[in-house]
Write a protein that holds these residues in place. Structure first.
Motif, mmCIF file in Angstrom:
data_model
loop_
_atom_site.group_PDB
_atom_site.id
_atom_site.type_symbol
_atom_site.label_atom_id
_atom_site.label_comp_id
_atom_site.label_asym_id
_atom_site.label_seq_id
_atom_site.Cartn_x
_atom_site.Cartn_y
_atom_site.Cartn_z
ATOM 1 N N ASP A 7 -69.318 -29.460 -5.352
ATOM 2 C CA ASP A 7 -69.139 -28.171 -6.029
ATOM 3 C C ASP A 7 -68.730 -27.022 -5.106
ATOM 4 O O ASP A 7 -68.873 -25.866 -5.480
ATOM 5 N N ASN A 10 -62.965 -28.257 -1.413
ATOM 6 C CA ASN A 10 -62.235 -29.452 -1.825
ATOM 7 C C ASN A 10 -63.165 -30.632 -2.031
ATOM 8 O O ASN A 10 -64.218 -30.710 -1.414
ATOM 9 N N GLU A 11 -62.720 -31.548 -2.889
ATOM 10 C CA GLU A 11 -63.488 -32.761 -3.170
ATOM 11 C C GLU A 11 -62.537 -33.951 -3.241
ATOM 12 O O GLU A 11 -61.350 -33.788 -3.488
ATOM 13 N N SER A 13 -61.406 -36.802 -5.574
ATOM 14 C CA SER A 13 -61.442 -37.092 -7.007
ATOM 15 C C SER A 13 -60.572 -38.301 -7.298
ATOM 16 O O SER A 13 -59.614 -38.573 -6.578
ATOM 17 N N LYS A 14 -60.916 -38.995 -8.371
ATOM 18 C CA LYS A 14 -60.144 -40.165 -8.785
ATOM 19 C C LYS A 14 -59.674 -39.937 -10.206
ATOM 20 O O LYS A 14 -60.438 -39.486 -11.055
ATOM 21 N N VAL A 15 -58.391 -40.245 -10.451
ATOM 22 C CA VAL A 15 -57.811 -40.042 -11.777
ATOM 23 C C VAL A 15 -56.823 -41.177 -12.054
ATOM 24 O O VAL A 15 -56.154 -41.674 -11.145
ATOM 25 N N CYS A 71 -58.708 -32.396 -3.774
ATOM 26 C CA CYS A 71 -58.321 -31.261 -4.606
ATOM 27 C C CYS A 71 -59.504 -30.335 -4.823
ATOM 28 O O CYS A 71 -60.646 -30.715 -4.585
ATOM 29 N N GLU A 73 -60.124 -28.746 -7.856
ATOM 30 C CA GLU A 73 -60.639 -28.887 -9.216
ATOM 31 C C GLU A 73 -60.423 -30.307 -9.692
ATOM 32 O O GLU A 73 -59.462 -30.960 -9.307
ATOM 33 N N ARG A 74 -61.283 -30.772 -10.555
ATOM 34 C CA ARG A 74 -61.186 -32.124 -11.113
ATOM 35 C C ARG A 74 -59.859 -32.278 -11.855
ATOM 36 O O ARG A 74 -59.597 -31.552 -12.807
ATOM 37 N N GLU A 76 -56.741 -34.033 -14.153
ATOM 38 C CA GLU A 76 -56.487 -34.849 -15.344
ATOM 39 C C GLU A 76 -55.249 -35.701 -15.048
ATOM 40 O O GLU A 76 -54.425 -35.307 -14.225
#
Length: 82
Positions: A7, A10-11, A13-15, A71, A73-74, A76
């Motif tokens: 939170d 950067n994190e 993330s997987k999409v 990124c 933000e998470r 899509e």
């Protein structure tokens, strides 16, 4: 530490890779994201249970692939379509 602090900043993330990108290369998606999404960097592809970090030139995206991104933000799946 930025990537490991949830939170904040950067994190990782997987999409899911959208079907429209099947057959394109990792490099094509990497460059397009870098040019058009300044806060999103493609680092790897997960395929089944295997993770391909910075894969070789010519690595093609396939159905069922998951993009692993750095990124803010998470994302899509539609965020990969630019």
């Amino acid at each position: 530490s930025d990537l490991l602090t949830p939170d904040e900043g950067n994190e990782l993330s997987k999409v899911a890779v959208p079907p429209q990108l099947q057959g394109q290369t990792f490099d094509q998606l990497f460059c397009r994201l870098r040019e058009n999404r300044e806060t999103m960097i493609l680092v790897a592809i997960e395929r089944n249970t295997e993770v391909f970090v910075n894969p070789e030139k010519g690595f093609k995206l396939q159905q069922g692939d998951q993009a692993i991104l750095i990124c803010r933000e998470r994302p899509e799946p539609s965020d990969l379509l630019i």
